[in-house]
Design a protein around this motif. Structure first.
Motif, PDB file in Angstrom:
ATOM      1  N   ARG A 165       5.177   6.144  -4.789  1.00  0.00           N
ATOM      2  CA  ARG A 165       5.795   6.098  -6.571  1.00  0.00           C
ATOM      3  C   ARG A 165       6.105   7.315  -7.058  1.00  0.00           C
ATOM      4  NH1 ARG A 165       3.857   4.816 -11.834  1.00  0.00           N
ATOM      5  NH2 ARG A 165       1.704   6.094 -11.078  1.00  0.00           N
ATOM      6  N   THR A 166       5.595   8.298  -6.859  1.00  0.00           N
ATOM      7  CA  THR A 166       5.599   9.195  -7.755  1.00  0.00           C
ATOM      8  C   THR A 166       6.467  10.492  -6.745  1.00  0.00           C
ATOM      9  OG1 THR A 166       3.431  10.865  -6.742  1.00  0.00           O
ATOM     10  CG2 THR A 166       3.648   9.572  -9.039  1.00  0.00           C
ATOM     11  N   ASN A 167       6.010  10.374  -5.389  1.00  0.00           N
ATOM     12  CA  ASN A 167       7.082  11.083  -4.412  1.00  0.00           C
ATOM     13  C   ASN A 167       8.630  10.677  -4.583  1.00  0.00           C
ATOM     14  OD1 ASN A 167       4.842  11.500  -3.606  1.00  0.00           O
ATOM     15  ND2 ASN A 167       5.212  12.275  -1.865  1.00  0.00           N
ATOM     16  N   ILE A 168       9.062   9.287  -4.821  1.00  0.00           N
ATOM     17  CA  ILE A 168      10.157   8.421  -5.218  1.00  0.00           C
ATOM     18  C   ILE A 168      11.023   8.449  -6.255  1.00  0.00           C
ATOM     19  CG2 ILE A 168      11.475   6.423  -5.138  1.00  0.00           C
ATOM     20  CD1 ILE A 168       9.308   5.373  -3.522  1.00  0.00           C
ATOM     21  N   ALA A 169       9.580   9.179  -7.334  1.00  0.00           N
ATOM     22  CA  ALA A 169      10.262   9.428  -8.309  1.00  0.00           C
ATOM     23  C   ALA A 169      10.523  10.768  -8.424  1.00  0.00           C
ATOM     24  CB  ALA A 169       9.476   9.366  -9.573  1.00  0.00           C
ATOM     25  N   VAL A 179       1.095  -1.412   0.099  1.00  0.00           N
ATOM     26  CA  VAL A 179      -0.016  -0.165  -0.306  1.00  0.00           C
ATOM     27  C   VAL A 179       0.635   1.221   0.464  1.00  0.00           C
ATOM     28  CG1 VAL A 179      -1.670   1.899   1.155  1.00  0.00           C
ATOM     29  CG2 VAL A 179      -2.365  -1.298   1.133  1.00  0.00           C
ATOM     30  N   LEU A 180       1.431   1.174   0.748  1.00  0.00           N
ATOM     31  CA  LEU A 180       2.191   2.896   1.403  1.00  0.00           C
ATOM     32  C   LEU A 180       3.753   2.883  -0.447  1.00  0.00           C
ATOM     33  CD1 LEU A 180       3.743   2.975   5.159  1.00  0.00           C
ATOM     34  CD2 LEU A 180       2.027   4.395   3.624  1.00  0.00           C
ATOM     35  N   LEU A 181       4.251   1.634  -0.083  1.00  0.00           N
ATOM     36  CA  LEU A 181       5.056   1.747  -1.621  1.00  0.00           C
ATOM     37  C   LEU A 181       4.765   2.422  -2.276  1.00  0.00           C
ATOM     38  CD1 LEU A 181       7.893  -0.441  -1.643  1.00  0.00           C
ATOM     39  CD2 LEU A 181       8.252   1.901  -0.668  1.00  0.00           C
TER      40      LEU A 181
END
Lengths: 356, 282
Positions: B198-202, B192-194
Motif C-alpha cells: 500500500r505505502t509503496n503504491i502511494a 496479502v501482497l497488495l
C-alpha cells in the motif's frame, strides 16, 4: 485425526545436495512426534515436505491412508506454525485466524464460533482479537499463530521451531501450554526443534536426526536410557554424556587409555575382547568416592547452578563432568576419585558409533 | 537527541527559510503577474502586490481561452492532463505490480531473461524510441486520443524493479502460510501482497502522477487538436503568439493552475508517500 507415515523419504536439491537421505517412521494417530537434531540435519526440510512446501524427491509421505506426495498443501488437511509466526501483518488477529477458513468458504457464523473457541483456549481476549500482530508481544503472536492452526481443525499440526524466537522463561511456559493443548485436542502433531530439552519434554515419540538420516526413534526416556549411538547419547541430556576411550580387556572390564579400569554390565553389552570402544557415562550417575577408591579425577572447576552443581575436570585424559544434586557439596582439592556404577556405563563402537 | 543550541537552531532556521524564499518567490511572482493586466506587465510596472484582475484573468483563461495559437481553454487542458496523468500512474503501477509478482513468485522458463529484458528497457527513455513509438501509435490510429497520450508511457522498468525489490523482502513464510491457508496465487496477491504494498503504491503514484503531468515531448508529438492538448503544452502555446503581445498575465495564470493538481496530489498523499519511502511495514 490421522496417522502420518514416512517411507524412505528423500530430498535432493537441484544442485545435487541431498538433505534427507531415506527417512522412514510412523507417527500414530494423536501422537506427538518431535524431530530433533543439530542445524542442517534435515529436520526442517522433512517437516516442510510433510507440509507440502517442498517437493518430495523420492519415497512417500502418507497422511491418514492417503499418499500426499502430489497433493497441494491446502488439501493435505494440515496446519503449520512457523518459527517467525508468519502472521499477516496488515490483518487483525481475528482476520489472521479467520483467513484460512474464509478461503475454504466456511460460513461466517461458524468462523466466528471457531475463532472464539480458539481464542478462549489460548486466552486471547476480544480486545486482542482486534489488534494488529505488530501490537502484540512475542508470546501473544505465538498464540495467534497457534490459534490460526487450531481453527482449521486439521488432521495434523506441524510446528517448525515455534519457540525459538521467545525468551527462555516464555519458552518454558509456552512449551507446557503446547503440550496441554495437544493433550486436549488429541491432534497428531509433528514438532521440529534443535533444543533437546524441548524435545524430551514434549514428545511421545522422539526422532533424532543427524546429517539427513534418522539416528533413533522411540520414547524420550528410552532414547535417554538406551541411546543407539554415540550421537544420540551425546545429543540428549544436559550436561551431555561423558565419553572415555578404552579397550575391552575381559568381559565386564574396559581398560581406559590411561590404564584405569572401568567395569560395565556384560549382561547388556557383548563386545568382543580387544574391541576399541567409547564408554559413555551420564554426569548425574557419577558420585565422588570419599574413601580413595574408584577412578582418579582431576577437579578443575565447580559450577553452581542452584538446582545442583557441576564439577568439571579430567578423567583418563578426557574432559569429564559430574552433576551433583543440591544437597551435596563438591569436595575441594584437585585430586579426587569417582565412583561409576556398573549399570551407568554405555558402550559404543569407537569407529561406527553404534551401541554394542 | 535533545540539545539546546539557540545559535545552531537560529542558523538552521535561517538557512531553511532562505531556501523556502528562493523556491517560493518566483511562484509568488507568477501569481502576482496573473492578477494584473497585460499592459502593466508589458510596461515593467509589476510590483510585489497582487492586482485587481484576478477573477477576470482566471475566468477568461479557464473558460474562454486566449487569442494565441491555441484556442482551447485551460479547463479542457487541465482535464486532459489529469486524465492522462492518472491513466499513466495507475497503468504503470498495475503493470509493474503484476510483472514483479510474476518475476518474483513464479518459476517459468526464461524468467531471468524476462527480468533482464524489462531491466534493459530502463536504458531506452521515451526520447530514444520516439520514432518507432510514434509510428506504432499513428498506425493504430491513436493520435489525438487519451490512449495514445498515456499507453506508450505506461510500460515501466523502474516501478517493476521497485516492486520486485519490495516483494523480495516479504518473508517466504507469509507465502507458505497463505498456501496452507488455502489461498491460491490470485488470493495471495490480492489479500496479502497488495495490502502490504500500500505505502509503496502511494509513493509511486505521487511520483508517476507528476511524471505523467510533466510530459512535454510526447503529447506535443501526438496531439494536433486543440481540445486534446495537455496543460504543459498549453502554457507554451499561450506564450508563443504571432504578431501580437504575449498575454503574460494569462500565461502566468495557466502556470499557476498547472501547478495546483500535482501539489494537491502531494499534499493529499504526503503521509503515505513519506511512509512508503522510509518505512517498511512487515
Amino acid at each position: 485425526m490421522a496417522s502420518v507415515l514416512l517411507d524412505q523419504v528423500v530430498k535432493t536439491y537441484p544442485g545435487g545436495f541431498t538433505a534427507v537421505k531415506g527417512v522412514s517412521f510412523a507417527v500414530p494417530d494423536g501422537g506427538f512426534c518431535v524431530l530433533v537434531g543439530p542445524s542442517g540435519c534435515g529436520k526442517s526440510t522433512l517437516l516442510r515436505m510433510i507440509a507440502g512446501l517442498e517437493a518430495i524427491s523420492d519415497g512417500a509421505v502418507s497422511i491418514g491412508d492417503r499418499v500426499v506426495n502430489k497433493v497441494e498443501p491446502m488439501d493435505r488437511d494440515i496446519a503449520m506454525v512457523f518459527q517467525n509466526y508468519a502472521l499477516y501483518p496488515h490483518m487483525s488477529v481475528y482476520d489472521n485466524m479467520a483467513y484460512g477458513l474464509r478461503n475454504l468458504k466456511t460460513p461466517e457464523p461458524e468462523i466466528l464460533a471457531r475463532v472464539g473457541e480458539a481464542a478462549k483456549i489460548l486466552e486471547l481476549n476480544d480486545e486482542m482479537l482486534k489488534r494488529k500482530p505488530r501490537q502484540l508481544s512475542g508470546g501473544q503472536r505465538q498464540r495467534v499463530a497457534m490459534g490460526r492452526a487450531i481453527v482449521r481443525k486439521p488432521a495434523v499440526f506441524l510446528f517448525d521451531e515455534p519457540l525459538s524466537n521467545l525468551d527462555a522463561k516464555l519458552r518454558v511456559q509456552m512449551r507446557i501450554e503446547i503440550r496441554k493443548l495437544q493433550r486436549r485436542l488429541k491432534t497428531t502433531s509433528i514438532y521440529v526443534t534443535h533444543d533437546q530439552l524441548e524435545a524430551m519434554t514434549l514428545a511421545d515419540m522422539l526422532v533424532v536426526m543427524n546429517a539427513g538420516r534418522v539416528e533413533q526413534v522411540g520414547a524420550p526416556l528410552e532414547l535417554y536410557e538406551r541411546p543407539a549411538s554415540v550421537f544420540v547419547a551425546g545429543f540428549l541430556g544436559s550436561p551431555p554424556m561423558n565419553f572415555l576411550d578404552g579397550v575391552i580387556e575381559k568381559p565386564g572390564l574396559v581398560r581406559l587409555s590411561d590404564g584405569g579400569e572401568l567395569a560395565y554390565d556384560h549382561a547388556h553389552f557383548g563386545p568382543p575382547l580387544g574391541a576399541e570402544v567409547k564408554a559413555g557415562v551420564r554426569p548425574e550417575r557419577v558420585t565422588f568416592a570419599r574413601d580413595g577408591a574408584g577412578l582418579p579425577f582431576t577437579l578443575e572447576l565447580v559450577e553452581e547452578l542452584g538446582l545442583g552443581q557441576l564439577a568439571h575436570g579430567r578423567l583418563a585424559g578426557a574432559d569429564f563432568t559430574v552433576a551433583l544434586p543440591a544437597a551435596h557439596n563438591a569436595p575441594s582439592g584437585e585430586a579426587q576419585h569417582l565412583a561409576i556404577p556398573l549399570d551407568a556405563v554405555h558402550l559404543f563402537d569407537r569407529k561406527t558409533g553404534a551401541r554394542l | 537527541m535533545v540539545e539546546n543550541r539557540p545559535f545552531g537552531n537560529a542558523l538552521a532556521h535561517f538557512i531553511l527559510i532562505a531556501g523556502v524564499i528562493v523556491i517560493v518567490f518566483p511562484v509568488y511572482m507568477a501569481f502576482v503577474a496573473s492578477t494584473w493586466d497585460a499592459a502593466t506587465i508589458a510596461n515593467g510596472k509589476l510590483g510585489l502586490v497582487p492586482g485587481p484582475h484576478l477573477v477576470e484573468n482566471y475566468t477568461r483563461i479557464l473558460f474562454e481561452g486566449t487569442g494565441g495559437t491555441t484556442r482551447a481553454h485551460v479547463a479542457t487542458m487541465l482535464l486532459n492532463s489529469t486524465i492522462s496523468a492518472v491513466i499513466i500512474a495507475v497503468g504503470k503501477i498495475a503493470i509493474s505490480l503484476i510483472s514483479a509478482y510474476a518475476i518474483v513468485y513464479f518459476r517459468f522458463p526464461f524468467r531471468m531473461a524476462a527480468f533482464w529484458l524489462i531491466f534493459l528497457t530502463l536504458m531506452f527513455p521515451v526520447e530514444v524510441r520516439i520514432y518507432p513509438t510514434y509510428k506504432i501509435v499513428a498506425d493504430l490510429g491513436l493520435l489525438d486520443t487519451y490512449t495514445g497520450l498515456s499507453v506508450p508511457l505506461i510500460a515501466s522498468a523502474t516501478a517493476t524493479l521497485l516492486f520486485r525489490q519490495f516483494f523480495m523482502t516479504v518473508p517466504d513464510e507469509l507465502l507458505e502460510a497463505a498456501k496452507i491457508d488455502a489461498a491460491g496465487p490470485i488470493r495471495f496477491f490480492k489479500d496479502v501482497l497488495l495490502p502490504l504494498s500500500r505505502t509503496n503504491i502511494a509513493a509511486l503514484f505521487v511520483i508517476l502522477f507528476i511524471y505523467g503531468w510533466n510530459q512535454y515531448l510526447w503529447p506535443l508529438l501526438i496531439t494536433t487538436r486543440d481540445d486534446m492538448q495537455t496543460i504543459v503544452i498549453g502554457i507554451k502555446k499561450i506564450v508563443a503568439v504571432q504578431d501580437a503581445l504575449t498575454e503574460w498575465q494569462l500565461a502566468m495564470a495557466t502556470a499557476v493552475l498547472a501547478m495546483l493538481p500535482p501539489v494537491l496530489v502531494v499534499v493529499l498523499m504526503q503521509k503515505l508517500f513519506v511512509k512508503g519511502l522510509v518505512e517498511t511495514e512487515k
